[in-house]
Design an enzyme around this catalytic site. Structure first.
Site, PDB file in Angstrom:
ATOM      1  N   TYR A  53       0.876  -1.250   0.172  1.00 34.50           N
ATOM      2  CA  TYR A  53      -0.102  -0.128  -0.145  1.00 34.50           C
ATOM      3  C   TYR A  53       0.865   1.256  -0.053  1.00 34.50           C
ATOM      4  CZ  TYR A  53       1.256   0.777   4.849  1.00 34.50           C
ATOM      5  OH  TYR A  53       1.596   1.205   6.043  1.00 34.50           O
ATOM      6  N   ASP A 103      -4.814  -3.875   3.785  1.00 36.61           N
ATOM      7  CA  ASP A 103      -3.974  -2.782   3.100  1.00 36.61           C
ATOM      8  C   ASP A 103      -3.960  -3.177   1.491  1.00 36.61           C
ATOM      9  OD1 ASP A 103      -3.341  -1.829   5.492  1.00 36.61           O
ATOM     10  OD2 ASP A 103      -1.668  -2.999   5.803  1.00 36.61           O
ATOM     11  N   HIS A 147      -9.200  -5.498  10.068  1.00 36.29           N
ATOM     12  CA  HIS A 147      -7.785  -4.821   9.559  1.00 36.29           C
ATOM     13  C   HIS A 147      -7.130  -5.931   8.631  1.00 36.29           C
ATOM     14  CE1 HIS A 147      -5.290  -1.652   8.994  1.00 36.29           C
ATOM     15  NE2 HIS A 147      -4.356  -2.440   9.417  1.00 36.29           N
ATOM     16  N   LYS A 148      -6.983  -7.159   9.106  1.00 39.35           N
ATOM     17  CA  LYS A 148      -6.398  -8.245   8.781  1.00 39.35           C
ATOM     18  C   LYS A 148      -7.181  -9.385   9.181  1.00 39.35           C
ATOM     19  CE  LYS A 148      -1.842  -5.872   8.060  1.00 39.35           C
ATOM     20  NZ  LYS A 148      -0.502  -5.974   8.342  1.00 39.35           N
ATOM     21  N   TYR A 151      -5.692 -10.302  12.163  1.00 34.36           N
ATOM     22  CA  TYR A 151      -6.053  -9.418  13.546  1.00 34.36           C
ATOM     23  C   TYR A 151      -7.458  -9.368  13.531  1.00 34.36           C
ATOM     24  CZ  TYR A 151      -1.372  -7.451  13.173  1.00 34.36           C
ATOM     25  OH  TYR A 151       0.095  -7.231  12.958  1.00 34.36           O
ATOM     26  N   ASP A 158      -6.376   3.097   9.775  1.00 32.11           N
ATOM     27  CA  ASP A 158      -5.519   2.933   8.594  1.00 32.11           C
ATOM     28  C   ASP A 158      -6.549   2.375   7.271  1.00 32.11           C
ATOM     29  OD1 ASP A 158      -4.226   2.824  11.104  1.00 32.11           O
ATOM     30  OD2 ASP A 158      -2.658   2.034  10.016  1.00 32.11           O
ATOM     31  N   ARG A 228      -0.668   9.383  12.410  1.00 28.48           N
ATOM     32  CA  ARG A 228      -1.036   9.102  10.851  1.00 28.48           C
ATOM     33  C   ARG A 228      -2.434   8.245  10.798  1.00 28.48           C
ATOM     34  NH1 ARG A 228       4.132   7.151   8.873  1.00 28.48           N
ATOM     35  NH2 ARG A 228       3.719   4.988   9.332  1.00 28.48           N
ATOM     36  N   GLY A 231      -4.749  10.653  10.159  1.00 25.11           N
ATOM     37  CA  GLY A 231      -4.614  11.225   8.725  1.00 25.11           C
ATOM     38  C   GLY A 231      -5.059  10.351   7.698  1.00 25.11           C
ATOM     39  N   TRP A 232      -4.782   8.753   8.004  1.00 28.31           N
ATOM     40  CA  TRP A 232      -5.242   8.118   6.972  1.00 28.31           C
ATOM     41  C   TRP A 232      -6.885   8.163   6.865  1.00 28.31           C
ATOM     42  CZ3 TRP A 232      -1.851   6.504   3.960  1.00 28.31           C
ATOM     43  CH2 TRP A 232      -0.737   5.953   4.250  1.00 28.31           C
TER      44      TRP A 232
END
Length: 636
Positions: A53, A103, A147-148, A151, A158, A228, A231-232
């Protein structure tokens, strides 16, 4: 008109750093092209490049630099990079969808971009494979994407950027209306769980199961507001809205989430540096530091949100000005000829894992490596700088620009199987679209509109500029709408009252001219039913037209390329602007309070503006900028 405070700040900073005239976005892009091709993660000869990504974020920046410069170097960089992965049948090398890593969805946007520009089916087929991951990606009990797979039951900030902009763009392209409800829900779930009522900031992650050691046993939330991550999330919102249907009830909901998020972020902007700390609310805590990637993301999201009208310029222009000035001063250093470096980028921050468990503590975040030119800083800075540079050129001007889709009214089957309007339209990114011309209008303060019915003075009342291009013949559409005396009188009345009319016709074989002439003849112009500048293959010299000095429109432009055109006969009040070998190529007219610009070709469509085809000696891109500036000025 006085220069804006932000322009003065940036100009001073550029002078102090010795950057000269080249835009910072382009300098950062050149650095990326130099250094990231040498990064071992992307150049492993045995395993091949990683489908990652962070490189995809850099490619997003490259797209914007290409659009802002018309330099094919940046487009070719994106295409070469993605062609390392995509086979002719649409398979994607080193992409493993069953890992269910959110991602991995991010780079689907680069596939869609390449499909829209080139029309190559391999990119669309590859993007379908990425979309199929979304269909089976595991979710929390309420429906949020994990997320994954490794996870489980976790949503991280993110992940919204990694999946939702692609999801929205693919859904818009393929007509998957139900996806937009799902997209709204993803942002809503994340905000509902992660937003802190006191600060308005968002915690980095949420564990529905409450089993992770980093998760609060009652709320499931991680401990800190990682810059961050926020921010994402903010970038995801402004990018998703590009593709979100105007009429969808959830659109306003997303705009409100964006407002809440950016308002909270602005409150924690550091008063000394103008940028943001890695842990947003703990700027005074020892060990914390100002961080470049998150600061770039916040500037990008705020600037784009202001430009698009999602947030108030009054509320956010000062944070934008201070933020961008801070970015340049705190993080950007010269990197050689035509290059800059971005410093103080944290390489990664996550939660959990098996080896070296990430417990979400302040000490953990401070332990991660910080280095220059990490792609997660490079990409967002290019995006932020591109937005700032794009915004600077408008200088307070405003103009409503309306493109005709009545006399030019062609249809073709879209990827979703439905017939849709195409050919010389604002949203067309292929060779035959006006996407780049539309961006140039926006760059100088234009708001884009489309008129799909017969024009009247009433329907044009809110338009400052009206563009008619390539009126149809029966060969192009079953029931063409021909110009007639009544329509011509309505348009002429609008011009007389102050409107600016742009006529972009075509050669006799590709355009209805005889009846359309009812309109231009009211201004002293008659398009000839001829065909000049017939170009065979790549004999570009056969399409060359020299631009004389003192046209009043074209100052830098000396030579343009234009093929298969109709010439113009001129009588008063029209005047010849450009002629070649005795033929009038471009004409203008002052008519009442308004003006008319006419040329016998669509001319400024993507194929001959975007830099991918024409040799650099032909200045169509520069000509488009100069013409648009003149039109916007005339509209005032």
């Amino acid at each position: 008109m006085k220069k804006s405070i932000s322009f003065i700040i940036c100009l001073l900073l550029f002078t102090q750093l010795g950057f000269g005239q080249q835009a910072l976005s382009e300098k950062m892009a050149i650095t990326a092209m130099d250094s990231l091709y040498k990064d071992a993660r992307f150049t492993n000869k045995e395993k091949g490049p990683q489908w990652t990504y962070d490189m995809g974020v850099v490619l997003e920046g490259m797209v914007e630099v290409w659009r802002n410069t018309g330099d094919k170097t940046y487009f070719e960089y994106v295409q070469r990079w993605m062609d390392q992965f995509v086979s002719e049948d649409g398979d994607i090398r080193n992409y493993r969808p069953t890992e269910y890593n959110i991602d991995h969805i991010k780079n689907g946007r680069s596939l869609l971009f390449l499909y829209k520009v080139t029309g190559k089916q391999k990119y669309l087929k590859a993007s379908e494979k990425v979309y199929n991951q979304i269909l089976t990606h595991p979710r929390t009990n309420e429906g949020g994407f994990w997320h994954k797979k490794i996870y489980p039951y976790q949503m991280w900030l993110d992940g919204l950027y990694m999946a939702q902009p692609f999801y929205a763009e693919y859904a818009a392209l393929m007509g998957i209306d139900s996806a937009f409800d799902d997209i709204v829900n993803q942002f809503t779930y994340m905000e509902n769980h992660a937003r802190d009522e006191k600060t308005g900031l968002l915690y980095h992650g949420w564990d529905e199961s409450r089993k992770e050691k980093w998760a609060d046993p009652e709320t499931g939330l991680s401990k800190h507001f990682w810059a961050r991550g926020i921010g994402w999330y903010a970038m995801a919102l402004v990018d998703v809205l590009d593709y979100f249907p105007q009429e969808h009830a959830g659109r306003e909901q997303l705009v409100q989430i964006l407002n809440r998020t950016l308002t909270a972020v602005a409150k924690y902007q550091d008063s000394k540096t103008g940028v943001w700390y890695d842990i947003v609310d703990l700027g005074t805590r020892e060990g914390n530091y100002v961080e470049a990637s998150a600061s770039s993301m916040f500037v990008y999201a705020m600037t784009k949100a202001v430009r698009k009208g999602y947030v108030s310029k009054k509320d956010f222009q000062k944070p934008i000005d201070r933020g961008y000035a801070g970015l340049v001063k705190q993080f950007i250093t010269p990197g050689g000829p035509d290059r800059v470096n971005i410093n103080h980028v944290v390489t990664v921050s996550g939660l959990g894992g098996v080896k070296n468990y990430r417990d979400g503590s302040f000490e953990y975040y401070m332990s991660e490596q910080v280095k220059p030119n990490d792609p997660k800083g490079v990409g967002p800075f290019i995006l932020a700088a591109s937005e700032i540079e794009f915004a600077k050129t408008a200088k307070g001007r405003k103009a409503n620009v309306t493109l005709d889709n009545y006399y030019n009214n062609e249809y073709k089957k879209a990827p979703d199987g439905q017939l849709k309007a195409y050919h010389y339209l604002w949203d067309g990114q292929d060779n035959n679209g006006f996407f780049l011309l539309g961006r140039i209008f926006e760059q100088y303060g234009g708001t884009l509109n489309t008129l799909r019915e017969a024009p009247t003075q009433e329907k044009l009342a809110d338009s400052d500029i009206y563009v008619i291009v390539d009126p149809d013949t029966e060969k192009e559409t079953a029931n063409p709408n021909y110009m007639n005396e009544a329509d011509a009188n309505e348009i002429a009345g609008w011009v007389r009252a102050g409107g600016v009319l742009v006529l972009l016709l075509n050669d006799a074989g590709n355009c209805e001219i005889a009846q359309f002439n009812t309109l231009p003849q009211k201004f002293g112009m008659t398009f000839n039913e001829d065909n000049r500048n017939m170009v065979k293959g790549n004999n570009y010299a056969d399409g060359a037209i020299g631009i004389p000095s003192k046209t009043g429109i074209f100052k830098r432009t000396k030579k343009i390329y234009i093929k298969e055109i109709s010439t113009i006969n001129v009588t008063k009040p029209a005047k010849t602007l450009v002629q070649d070998k005795g033929d009038v190529i471009i004409a203008t007219a002052k008519f009442g309070k308004g003006a008319v610009f006419a040329i016998g070709d669509p001319w400024l469509y993507n194929e001959y503006v975007d830099g991918r085809k024409l040799p650099t000696e032909y200045q169509n891109f520069d000509a488009a900028h100069e013409l648009v500036q003149w039109l916007v000025k005339k509209a005032k």
